[in-house]
Write an enzyme that holds these catalytic residues in place. Sequence first.
Site, mmCIF file in Angstrom:
data_model
loop_
_atom_site.group_PDB
_atom_site.id
_atom_site.type_symbol
_atom_site.label_atom_id
_atom_site.label_comp_id
_atom_site.label_asym_id
_atom_site.label_seq_id
_atom_site.Cartn_x
_atom_site.Cartn_y
_atom_site.Cartn_z
ATOM 1 N N ARG A 51 -43.297 38.512 -65.700
ATOM 2 C CA ARG A 51 -43.869 37.293 -65.098
ATOM 3 C C ARG A 51 -43.252 37.025 -63.731
ATOM 4 O O ARG A 51 -43.941 36.579 -62.807
ATOM 5 C CB ARG A 51 -43.692 36.094 -66.037
ATOM 6 C CG ARG A 51 -44.467 34.869 -65.561
ATOM 7 C CD ARG A 51 -44.462 33.738 -66.571
ATOM 8 N NE ARG A 51 -43.128 33.210 -66.815
ATOM 9 C CZ ARG A 51 -42.841 32.287 -67.726
ATOM 10 N NH1 ARG A 51 -43.807 31.809 -68.513
ATOM 11 N NH2 ARG A 51 -41.623 31.847 -67.894
ATOM 12 N N LYS A 58 -44.701 30.801 -61.270
ATOM 13 C CA LYS A 58 -43.492 30.017 -61.559
ATOM 14 C C LYS A 58 -42.675 29.996 -60.266
ATOM 15 O O LYS A 58 -41.760 30.794 -60.060
ATOM 16 C CB LYS A 58 -42.725 30.641 -62.730
ATOM 17 C CG LYS A 58 -41.776 29.648 -63.398
ATOM 18 C CD LYS A 58 -41.375 30.109 -64.779
ATOM 19 C CE LYS A 58 -40.202 29.328 -65.324
ATOM 20 N NZ LYS A 58 -40.419 27.915 -65.576
ATOM 21 N N GLU A 73 -50.650 20.623 -69.481
ATOM 22 C CA GLU A 73 -49.365 20.938 -70.114
ATOM 23 C C GLU A 73 -48.401 19.813 -69.799
ATOM 24 O O GLU A 73 -48.787 18.801 -69.200
ATOM 25 C CB GLU A 73 -48.834 22.278 -69.605
ATOM 26 C CG GLU A 73 -48.550 22.303 -68.107
ATOM 27 C CD GLU A 73 -47.992 23.622 -67.609
ATOM 28 O OE1 GLU A 73 -47.340 24.338 -68.395
ATOM 29 O OE2 GLU A 73 -48.193 23.932 -66.412
#
Length: 291
Positions: A50, A149, A182
Amino acid sequence: MQIYINGEYFDKEDAKISVFDHGLLYGDGVFEGIRVYNRKVFKCREHLERLYESAKSIDLKIPLGIEELEADMLETVRRSELDEAYIRLVVTRGEGCLGINPYTCGIPQIIIIVDKIALYHPDFYKKGLSLITVATQRNLPEAVNPRIKSLNYLNNILAKIEAVNAGVEEAIMLNSFGLVSECAGDNIFAIRKGLLMTPSISMGVLEGITRNEVIRLARAKGIEVRQLVMTRHDLFIADECFLTGTGAEIVPVIKIDGRTIGDGKPGPVTRGLMEDYHRLTREEGTPVPRD
Ligand code: PXG
């Protein structure tokens, strides 16, 4: 604690980065939060992959290959002498000019911090969390995609400020359509009539590694799982609700915007998944080399 910067190891006091680093000046960089359980790095490959995907998306070239970075991370954990730890892996754009152009920057800075982690208070795992929906919308995927991220966490921090000022631990964030996305630092799940639901990635969420693992664990137990469009109504009428994240693991939710979820206690599906997840964290992982 142990800190690595571009191949060198430092104590906390000596670990320093340029004030001209675009990671600091503009939040230009990417990161991962990873757990070490029982001297094993949990979901090591998934986090590294990721990280490289986030970097690719912002055209940041990590100056090490994934294997080399993995070896350096394991060595940093070994030097920390911690069997239970939190790894913060950060790659910044590097030192550049005062101006947003990332292509003025030199070598990206790879930072690995290995330290202990402050968790949610143990009571929350027994009694459950209360959440509120906040006014701050989750970033539009067309603007800053939540799948990246990145070091630019202001969107999440603004949501967290609202939650903390309202006296709760976490914030539910909606997307620009008013649909559930979220929480500020966790993914969200609901259970109704045996069906486990979570907002699909297209709702504008980080594809959490814990989220993916919980989906896999639930399916392995024969629970039907769907990634779909969810409204606040779906949360209010749920039998159970919980959050997932590397830091939080699985934490039950018992109140949302003043509505009691189910009977106001962590439910059986949530508790079962918490047990399975806990077992997995003890068993799986990439071993840290011995001295
Ligand atoms: N959504 C967001 C916005 C996150 O930041 C998650 C979901 C869960 O993803 P993972 O892959 O961890 O299951 C996160 C991750 C911290 C901390 O220090 C936060 C996260 C992870 C580790 C530590 O608050 N958030």
